[in-house]
Design an enzyme around this catalytic site. Structure first.
Site, PDB file in Angstrom:
ATOM      1  CB  SER A 164      -0.863  -0.012   1.261  1.00 55.38           C
ATOM      2  OG  SER A 164      -1.457   1.249   1.465  1.00 55.38           O
ATOM      3  CB  ALA A 165       0.195   4.609  -1.366  1.00 60.60           C
ATOM      4  CE1 TYR A 168      -3.993  -2.515   5.576  1.00 58.10           C
ATOM      5  CE2 TYR A 168      -3.491  -0.168   5.341  1.00 58.10           C
ATOM      6  CZ  TYR A 168      -3.780  -1.390   4.778  1.00 58.10           C
ATOM      7  OH  TYR A 168      -3.855  -1.507   3.414  1.00 58.10           O
ATOM      8  CE  LYS A 224      -1.605  -4.271   3.214  1.00 55.09           C
ATOM      9  NZ  LYS A 224      -1.882  -5.601   2.658  1.00 55.09           N
TER      10      LYS A 224
HETATM   11  N1  UFG Z   1     -12.776  11.259   3.340  1.00 55.29           N
HETATM   12  C1  UFG Z   1     -13.782  12.127   3.666  1.00 55.29           C
HETATM   13  N2  UFG Z   1     -14.918  11.615   4.222  1.00 55.29           N
HETATM   14  C2  UFG Z   1     -15.092  10.273   4.460  1.00 55.29           C
HETATM   15  C3  UFG Z   1     -14.033   9.399   4.112  1.00 55.29           C
HETATM   16  C4  UFG Z   1     -12.878   9.925   3.562  1.00 55.29           C
HETATM   17  O1  UFG Z   1     -13.677  13.339   3.473  1.00 55.29           O
HETATM   18  O2  UFG Z   1     -16.158   9.880   4.968  1.00 55.29           O
HETATM   19  C5  UFG Z   1     -11.536  11.798   2.701  1.00 55.29           C
HETATM   20  C6  UFG Z   1     -10.267  11.561   3.494  1.00 55.29           C
HETATM   21  O3  UFG Z   1     -10.060  12.571   4.434  1.00 55.29           O
HETATM   22  C7  UFG Z   1      -9.223  11.526   2.374  1.00 55.29           C
HETATM   23  C8  UFG Z   1      -9.979  10.927   1.189  1.00 55.29           C
HETATM   24  O4  UFG Z   1     -11.367  11.106   1.489  1.00 55.29           O
HETATM   25  O5  UFG Z   1      -8.842  12.820   2.030  1.00 55.29           O
HETATM   26  C9  UFG Z   1      -9.726   9.444   0.990  1.00 55.29           C
HETATM   27  O6  UFG Z   1      -9.964   8.748   2.212  1.00 55.29           O
HETATM   28  P1  UFG Z   1     -10.069   7.157   2.266  1.00 55.29           P
HETATM   29  O7  UFG Z   1     -10.393   6.788   3.697  1.00 55.29           O
HETATM   30  O8  UFG Z   1     -10.986   6.660   1.217  1.00 55.29           O
HETATM   31  O9  UFG Z   1      -8.607   6.670   1.867  1.00 55.29           O
HETATM   32  P2  UFG Z   1      -7.185   7.008   2.527  1.00 55.29           P
HETATM   33  O10 UFG Z   1      -6.399   7.734   1.484  1.00 55.29           O
HETATM   34  O11 UFG Z   1      -7.300   7.627   3.857  1.00 55.29           O
HETATM   35  O12 UFG Z   1      -6.608   5.544   2.797  1.00 55.29           O
HETATM   36  C10 UFG Z   1      -6.523   4.614   1.746  1.00 55.29           C
HETATM   37  C11 UFG Z   1      -6.786   3.219   2.248  1.00 55.29           C
HETATM   38  C12 UFG Z   1      -5.697   2.756   3.156  1.00 55.29           C
HETATM   39  C13 UFG Z   1      -4.377   2.929   2.504  1.00 55.29           C
HETATM   40  C14 UFG Z   1      -4.190   4.330   1.996  1.00 55.29           C
HETATM   41  C15 UFG Z   1      -2.937   4.398   1.162  1.00 55.29           C
HETATM   42  O13 UFG Z   1      -7.981   3.179   2.994  1.00 55.29           O
HETATM   43  O14 UFG Z   1      -5.870   1.369   3.393  1.00 55.29           O
HETATM   44  O15 UFG Z   1      -5.275   4.699   1.156  1.00 55.29           O
HETATM   45  O16 UFG Z   1      -2.527   5.674   0.941  1.00 55.29           O
HETATM   46  F1  UFG Z   1      -3.415   2.653   3.404  1.00 55.29           F
END
Ligand code: UFG
Length: 338
Positions: free
Chosen positions: A124-125, A149, A153
């Site tokens: 994962s990134a 988590y 990784k």
């Molecule tokens: N976000 C919101 N509201 C929500 C959910 C997310 O505004 O209800 C925003 C977050 O703040 C972020 C973006 O949407 O800016 C993406 O959030 P995600 O939770 O979809 O994804 P993340 O980038 O936080 O994390 C994902 C995976 C992880 C992984 C990571 C790798 O969930 O497993 O990318 O960079 F580790």
């Protein structure tokens, strides 16, 4: 090639299964259905027109996994099995370290015992941690992970890099995924989170279907073009094709490679919300709330290495991702539980 898919019943595993079969390979799915449904198999059979070979086993169970290796000969393994919820990992670190490391170690031990020497690992990134220089390149040194988590990784990558040093005839691809979203275009397989989704796209699709009232946008004061967080969203079918390309690459090359699977393009939360509304003609109520702890402003890949080594690049657009995610959600309002 015949490929073992650990965790092959899950979101990325099931899409990879389809692309492997489409490319003319054989696959054996090993999964304990801890976070997946056996209903995915009839969908996979409908898409591919071929029977699914499934072994219900915990990848950390050496005896059960040995039976699988005894029964089939494999050219390669793709290792997806593992716990994947960032927030849960903070509450249950011991469970995350135990499960996510044991699955990898047990799988590698079986590979060594049965002479299987090629493995693609689902990384994962998140292992880049809090690096602020974009795009993220595989040669950058991790700035440390922000949750257990992510560390699992990171540690799994370390284990596999050390294994490659000790066993130079092994072939290893550590694939660093950015943000996989979307679903197969049939709308019959997709992401099926248990309970309230943590990730943006499943949350959006459940707001669109009326299951959830509104989206909370976590912060609009980041240093990005509209203040909301920017990520490299990649269509899960493109990601799945990246795994097929990685397996084919490993047939010809020994040693270990770290490879980003992303598009190289960053979109903000509001870009995604606006694209989803436009493409699907659905209004998404949202409110801006505080930042989510642990989030970074921006994260996107340099995808050049994947293109150079694997001849792979993402092809689908943000509109495709929004359309396909909604098709899956609208056809399966309760995921595989209907
Ligand atoms: N976000 C919101 N509201 C929500 C959910 C997310 O505004 O209800 C925003 C977050 O703040 C972020 C973006 O949407 O800016 C993406 O959030 P995600 O939770 O979809 O994804 P993340 O980038 O936080 O994390 C994902 C995976 C992880 C992984 C990571 C790798 O969930 O497993 O990318 O960079 F580790």
């Amino acid at each position: 090639m015949r490929i073992l898919l650990s965790g092959g019943a899950g979101f990325i595993g099931s899409h990879t299964y389809v692309e492997l079969i489409n490319a003319g390979h054989e696959a054996v799915i090993v999964d304990n259905l801890y976070n997946a449904s056996d209903r995915v198999f009839q969908r996979l059979e409908a898409i591919t027109g071929k029977p699914v070979v499934f072994c219900n086993a915990d990848v950390a169970d050496k005896a059960a996994l040995s039976e699988v290796f005894q029964k089939y000969s494999f050219d390669a393994v793709i290792h997806f099995a593992g716990y994947k919820a960032v927030g849960e990992s903070v509450v249950k670190p011991l469970e995350y370290y135990r499960n996510n490391l044991d699955t990898t170690l047990t799988l590698c031990e079986c590979m060594r015992e049965y002479g299987v020497k090629r493995i693609v690992f689902s990384s994962s990134a998140t292992v880049y941690g809090m690096i602020e220089t974009m795009p993220l390149v595989e040669t950058m040194t991790s700035a440390g992970c922000t949750n257990p988590y992510g560390w699992t990784k990171y540690m799994n990558e370390r284990i596999l890099l050390d294994a490659a040093q000790a066993m130079p005839d092994w072939s290893i691809a550590l694939l660093r995924y950015f943000n996989p979203i979307g679903a197969h275009e049939s709308g019959t397989i997709g992401e099926d989170p248990v309970g309230i989704p943590n990730n943006l796209m499943p949350y959006i699709t459940q707001v669109a279907s009326g299951k959830l009232d509104h989206l909370s946008v976590f912060g609009d004061d980041y240093n990005t073009h509209d203040g909301t967080g920017v990520r490299d969203y990649i269509h899960v079918v493109d990601l799945a094709k990246g795994h097929v390309a990685a397996c084919e690459y490993l047939m010809e090359h020994q040693g270990a490679e770290i490879i980003n699977l992303g598009t190289g393009v960053g979109y903000s939360v509001l870009d995604l919300v606006n694209a989803f509304q436009r493409v699907n003609n659905i209004e998404l109520p949202y409110v801006i709330v505080d930042r989510r702890p642990g989030d970074i402003a921006t994260c996107y890949a340099d995808p050049a290495k994947a293109k150079e080594l694997l001849g792979w690049q993402a092809e689908k657009t943000l509109d495709d991702m929004c359309r396909d995610a909604w098709r899956w959600q609208s056809q399966n309002p309760n995921g595989y539980r209907d």
